[in-house]
Write a protein that holds these residues in place. Structure first.
Motif, mmCIF file in Angstrom:
data_model
loop_
_atom_site.group_PDB
_atom_site.id
_atom_site.type_symbol
_atom_site.label_atom_id
_atom_site.label_comp_id
_atom_site.label_asym_id
_atom_site.label_seq_id
_atom_site.Cartn_x
_atom_site.Cartn_y
_atom_site.Cartn_z
ATOM 1 N N ARG A 115 0.839 -1.210 0.000
ATOM 2 C CA ARG A 115 0.000 0.000 0.000
ATOM 3 C C ARG A 115 0.870 1.254 0.000
ATOM 4 O O ARG A 115 0.580 2.220 -0.701
ATOM 5 C CB ARG A 115 -0.928 0.019 1.213
ATOM 6 N N VAL A 116 1.928 1.239 0.788
ATOM 7 C CA VAL A 116 2.823 2.398 0.867
ATOM 8 C C VAL A 116 3.463 2.671 -0.493
ATOM 9 O O VAL A 116 3.456 3.811 -0.970
ATOM 10 C CB VAL A 116 3.914 2.195 1.946
ATOM 11 N N GLU A 123 0.659 8.652 -6.391
ATOM 12 C CA GLU A 123 0.576 10.060 -5.999
ATOM 13 C C GLU A 123 1.836 10.868 -6.296
ATOM 14 O O GLU A 123 1.740 12.035 -6.653
ATOM 15 C CB GLU A 123 0.218 10.177 -4.513
ATOM 16 N N GLU A 124 3.003 10.255 -6.162
ATOM 17 C CA GLU A 124 4.250 10.996 -6.363
ATOM 18 C C GLU A 124 4.822 10.848 -7.770
ATOM 19 O O GLU A 124 5.376 11.794 -8.309
ATOM 20 C CB GLU A 124 5.305 10.555 -5.345
ATOM 21 N N ARG A 125 4.702 9.662 -8.333
ATOM 22 C CA ARG A 125 5.336 9.416 -9.636
ATOM 23 C C ARG A 125 4.352 9.432 -10.793
ATOM 24 O O ARG A 125 4.738 9.304 -11.932
ATOM 25 C CB ARG A 125 6.080 8.067 -9.615
ATOM 26 N N GLY A 126 3.062 9.556 -10.509
ATOM 27 C CA GLY A 126 2.075 9.651 -11.580
ATOM 28 C C GLY A 126 1.795 8.346 -12.301
ATOM 29 O O GLY A 126 1.340 8.343 -13.446
ATOM 30 N N ILE A 127 2.055 7.234 -11.628
ATOM 31 C CA ILE A 127 1.772 5.936 -12.240
ATOM 32 C C ILE A 127 0.257 5.760 -12.332
ATOM 33 O O ILE A 127 -0.460 5.978 -11.362
ATOM 34 C CB ILE A 127 2.421 4.795 -11.438
ATOM 35 N N HIS A 128 -0.206 5.352 -13.493
ATOM 36 C CA HIS A 128 -1.638 5.163 -13.726
ATOM 37 C C HIS A 128 -2.083 3.722 -13.495
ATOM 38 O O HIS A 128 -3.197 3.484 -13.035
ATOM 39 C CB HIS A 128 -1.998 5.575 -15.161
ATOM 40 N N ARG A 129 -1.217 2.762 -13.813
ATOM 41 C CA ARG A 129 -1.581 1.338 -13.712
ATOM 42 C C ARG A 129 -0.473 0.586 -12.983
ATOM 43 O O ARG A 129 0.680 0.595 -13.409
ATOM 44 C CB ARG A 129 -1.766 0.752 -15.109
ATOM 45 N N VAL A 130 -0.836 -0.052 -11.880
ATOM 46 C CA VAL A 130 0.104 -0.907 -11.150
ATOM 47 C C VAL A 130 -0.337 -2.351 -11.367
ATOM 48 O O VAL A 130 -1.479 -2.700 -11.083
ATOM 49 C CB VAL A 130 0.142 -0.578 -9.651
#
Length: 185
Positions: A115-116, A123-130
């Protein structure tokens, strides 16, 4: 160095850097059988040189913003970790993963640590899909994906090879809007 608390059980998340190679190897030796059941990490880290090389690879990924690795410590003992095996910031995608030694199983550590790092990526790196790629036989890791609110995208039949045997890989994912919605709720 930073350290992020994972709760009241004296668990913290920290970067796992090359200077920790001996500690990483000792951890891998304690968990080799369990860790090696589904992922190649236990086979890749077998001595001090391979431990250092593995962590150096992730230091280089961090420097180029293409991956990250973090350790989970409980009472100052390394017991597992989470990582972004890949990160493609321009495309907004990342693949997360995890591992634990037997002493740490069943305590929610991976879910909390994941989760972290997912929150940071979104939120910080702008990743859209994990994404979370997992052997279909790795029920514990699939349970983590579910707890993280991921959706099963499908199965890549006999796509993975582990210890010479073909295995089905499940693809789970969470999109940034879904993640934010779950975090707000």
């Amino acid at each position: 160095m930073f350290s992020i608390s994972l709760g009241d059980d004296n668990a913290v998340l920290r970067p796992l850097e090359p200077w920790r190679a001996a500690e990483f190897l000792a951890h891998m030796d304690r968990g080799r059988e369990l860790i090696g059941q589904h992922i190649g990490l236990a086979d890749a880290v077998t001595d001090l040189a391979s431990s250092r090389a593995f962590l150096q690879q992730y230091a280089e990924k961090a420097a180029t913003d293409t991956g990250r690795i973090f350790g989970i410590w409980v009472a100052d003992e390394l017991v597992g970790g989470v990582l972004f095996r890949t990160m493609d910031v321009p495309r907004g995608t990342a693949e997360a993963g995890c591992w634990l030694e037997p002493s740490a199983v069943g305590k929610g550590l991976v879910t909390r640590a994941a989760r972290v790092i997912i929150d940071w990526a979104v939120e910080e790196r702008g990743i859209h899909r994990v994404e979370w790629l997992v052997s279909a036989a790795n029920h514990a890791s699939i349970a983590v994906a579910k707890r993280l609110g991921m959706v099963k995208d499908g199965v890549l039949r006999e796509s993975g090879v582990h210890r010479g045997e073909r295995q089905d890989l499940e693809v789970w994912s969470v999109l940034a809007p879904e993640w934010r919605s779950r975090q707000a709720g």
